[in-house]
Design an enzyme around this catalytic site. Structure first.
Site, PDB file in Angstrom:
ATOM      1  N   ARG A  26       0.849  -1.190   0.000  1.00 47.62           N
ATOM      2  CA  ARG A  26       0.000   0.000   0.000  1.00 47.62           C
ATOM      3  C   ARG A  26       0.885   1.241   0.000  1.00 47.62           C
ATOM      4  O   ARG A  26       1.868   1.325   0.743  1.00 47.62           O
ATOM      5  CB  ARG A  26      -0.909   0.011   1.235  1.00 47.62           C
ATOM      6  CG  ARG A  26      -2.118  -0.914   1.103  1.00 47.62           C
ATOM      7  CD  ARG A  26      -3.088  -0.448   0.006  1.00 47.62           C
ATOM      8  NE  ARG A  26      -4.254  -1.276  -0.152  1.00 47.62           N
ATOM      9  CZ  ARG A  26      -4.391  -2.258  -1.037  1.00 47.62           C
ATOM     10  NH1 ARG A  26      -3.387  -2.568  -1.855  1.00 47.62           N
ATOM     11  NH2 ARG A  26      -5.528  -2.927  -1.135  1.00 47.62           N
ATOM     12  N   ASP A  39       5.268  -0.237  -6.774  1.00 48.44           N
ATOM     13  CA  ASP A  39       4.103  -0.626  -7.572  1.00 48.44           C
ATOM     14  C   ASP A  39       2.848   0.048  -7.017  1.00 48.44           C
ATOM     15  O   ASP A  39       1.780  -0.087  -7.585  1.00 48.44           O
ATOM     16  CB  ASP A  39       3.962  -2.153  -7.573  1.00 48.44           C
ATOM     17  CG  ASP A  39       2.832  -2.605  -8.487  1.00 48.44           C
ATOM     18  OD1 ASP A  39       2.818  -2.166  -9.664  1.00 48.44           O
ATOM     19  OD2 ASP A  39       1.956  -3.356  -8.035  1.00 48.44           O
ATOM     20  N   GLU A  81      -2.034   7.412  -5.572  1.00 53.59           N
ATOM     21  CA  GLU A  81      -2.249   6.728  -6.862  1.00 53.59           C
ATOM     22  C   GLU A  81      -3.699   6.776  -7.360  1.00 53.59           C
ATOM     23  O   GLU A  81      -3.933   6.632  -8.566  1.00 53.59           O
ATOM     24  CB  GLU A  81      -1.805   5.264  -6.769  1.00 53.59           C
ATOM     25  CG  GLU A  81      -2.700   4.390  -5.893  1.00 53.59           C
ATOM     26  CD  GLU A  81      -2.198   2.953  -5.801  1.00 53.59           C
ATOM     27  OE1 GLU A  81      -1.072   2.746  -5.317  1.00 53.59           O
ATOM     28  OE2 GLU A  81      -2.937   2.044  -6.215  1.00 53.59           O
ATOM     29  N   HIS A  94       0.452  -0.304  -9.958  1.00 56.10           N
ATOM     30  CA  HIS A  94      -0.298  -1.284  -9.152  1.00 56.10           C
ATOM     31  C   HIS A  94      -0.651  -2.521  -9.987  1.00 56.10           C
ATOM     32  O   HIS A  94      -1.821  -2.918 -10.057  1.00 56.10           O
ATOM     33  CB  HIS A  94      -1.565  -0.631  -8.571  1.00 56.10           C
ATOM     34  CG  HIS A  94      -1.983  -1.221  -7.250  1.00 56.10           C
ATOM     35  ND1 HIS A  94      -2.472  -0.465  -6.211  1.00 56.10           N
ATOM     36  CD2 HIS A  94      -1.989  -2.506  -6.809  1.00 56.10           C
ATOM     37  CE1 HIS A  94      -2.773  -1.255  -5.192  1.00 56.10           C
ATOM     38  NE2 HIS A  94      -2.482  -2.506  -5.533  1.00 56.10           N
TER      39      HIS A  94
HETATM   40  C1  COI Z   1      -5.813  -5.725  -3.587  1.00 60.29           C
HETATM   41  O1  COI Z   1      -6.216  -6.860  -3.883  1.00 60.29           O
HETATM   42  O2  COI Z   1      -6.273  -5.141  -2.592  1.00 60.29           O
HETATM   43  C2  COI Z   1      -4.827  -5.062  -4.424  1.00 60.29           C
HETATM   44  O3  COI Z   1      -4.117  -4.221  -3.957  1.00 60.29           O
HETATM   45  C3  COI Z   1      -4.817  -5.363  -5.870  1.00 60.29           C
HETATM   46  C4  COI Z   1      -5.824  -4.502  -6.560  1.00 60.29           C
HETATM   47  C5  COI Z   1      -5.191  -3.475  -7.437  1.00 60.29           C
HETATM   48  C6  COI Z   1      -6.775  -5.337  -7.333  1.00 60.29           C
END
Ligand code: COI
Length: 332
Positions: free
Chosen positions: A234, A258, A263, A295
């Site tokens: 995060r 990432d 973001e 991400h």
């Molecule tokens: C999550 O699963 O919480 C992630 O961070 C991935 C998301 C971008 C689908």
């Protein structure tokens, strides 16, 4: 049973359609995100499935309650954008997908690291300009480094296996110890110790809430010179400005990001024709010592299929049995 799935991308549609056919359950696919306006489309449905990075507005849950919908299943793992109190107030249960592919994230951590250790971003930029010289972009080898894994849940455990496979020395920190890793003697006694002893720190912990960073000027000052930070977890775990300054000043070698604290609204958007006003992010993008991606650590065919189908399975369990193995305890 009739379900409605919000914020669905093109790449998710075939998995949802196939699940709907196989399970003989009607699923309405909606590309819009779930907002106080779009939730009106859910009237007459039994359950809502969704994924978005945008925070879920509290009003959504008042409307769900009004429509008699008492379950929301998320297609992702993180619930940091869900107003838990609003769910409790409206008697709404929540499920997530805690394990769609820990390997996807873990493999991405090492992918980014290898790119950084071999100066791939700078080399590719040089070659694009027909500059084929080696110096000064000499690489470093992962088998010579100590990798500190912060968080030893499913993703951290998958990362440890991969890093050990590369011959790195692995150390780990978590408040809750995994007995296998304990047997291997991997745990250090605090996050501070992990930061002090690692050449590479890879973060696999949830958000600690806005303003609660683990990588900031104070913690960076305790880290080894030339250390590397990897964040696939995060964005708000890192004070990006402090990290950028530490890399620019030469204290740290670089970082693989990432995720980014600001973001939302940027990542997974096409801003090619827009004015870009995030100066810090622009500096990070320009720096050869930052591998910055939007991400995408989770973004593999295996993970996307699992996110689409596991969220729907959880919804069916919730509606049939009043609970499911992926229900989140809202009182924790
Ligand atoms: C999550 O699963 O919480 C992630 O961070 C991935 C998301 C971008 C689908």
């Amino acid at each position: 049973m009739k379900l409605i799935d919000f914020g669905v991308r093109e790449d998710e549609k075939p998995y949802i359609q196939e699940w709907s056919k196989d399970n003989d359950v009607e699923v309405k696919i909606v590309t819009d995100l779930l907002t106080p306006e779009t939730v009106k489309m859910a009237q007459g449905y039994d359950g809502i499935v969704a994924y978005q990075q945008l925070p879920y507005d509290e009003k959504i849950f008042d409307t769900m309650n009004e429509y008699g919908i008492h379950v929301i299943s998320l297609r992702n793992v993180g619930v940091d954008n869900v107003p838990i109190e609003a769910l409790k107030k409206n008697n709404i249960r929540l499920t997530n997908v805690p394990s769609y592919s820990p390997e996807a994230i873990a493999e991405y951590s090492v992918t980014g690291l290898m790119a950084l250790l071999r100066n791939m971003k700078h080399m590719i930029r040089k070659v694009d300009q027909h500059d084929f010289r080696w110096v000064p972009d000499i690489g470093r080898e992962l088998n010579q480094l100590t990798v500190g894994v912060a968080g030893t849940g499913r993703i951290g455990q998958a990362a440890i296996k991969i890093y050990q496979g590369f011959g790195a020395k692995v150390i780990a920190f978590d408040k809750f110890h995994n007995s296998e890793l304990e047997k291997q003697g991997l745990y250090v006694d605090s996050l501070d110790t992990l930061l002090k002893e690692s050449d590479v720190v890879t973060l696999h912990i949830p958000s600690l809430g806005k303003g609660h960073t683990v990588i900031n000027s104070q913690s960076i000052s305790e880290m080894k010179d030339d250390a590397i930070v990897i964040n696939t977890a995060r964005g708000d775990l890192i004070n990006t400005k402090d990290l950028y300054e530490a890399v620019a000043s030469g204290k740290l070698y670089g970082a693989v990001l990432d995720v980014y604290e600001n973001e939302v609204g940027i990542f997974n958007s096409d801003l090619t024709d827009e004015e870009f006003s995030d100066e810090l992010l622009e500096l990070v993008i320009k720096s050869p010592r930052f591998i910055l991606t939007p991400h995408i650590a989770f973004y593999t065919t295996k993970a996307v299929k699992n996110m689409a189908t596991i969220s729907l399975n959880s919804m069916v369990d919730e509606l049939k049995n009043g609970t499911s193995e992926n229900e989140i305890d809202l009182n924790k």
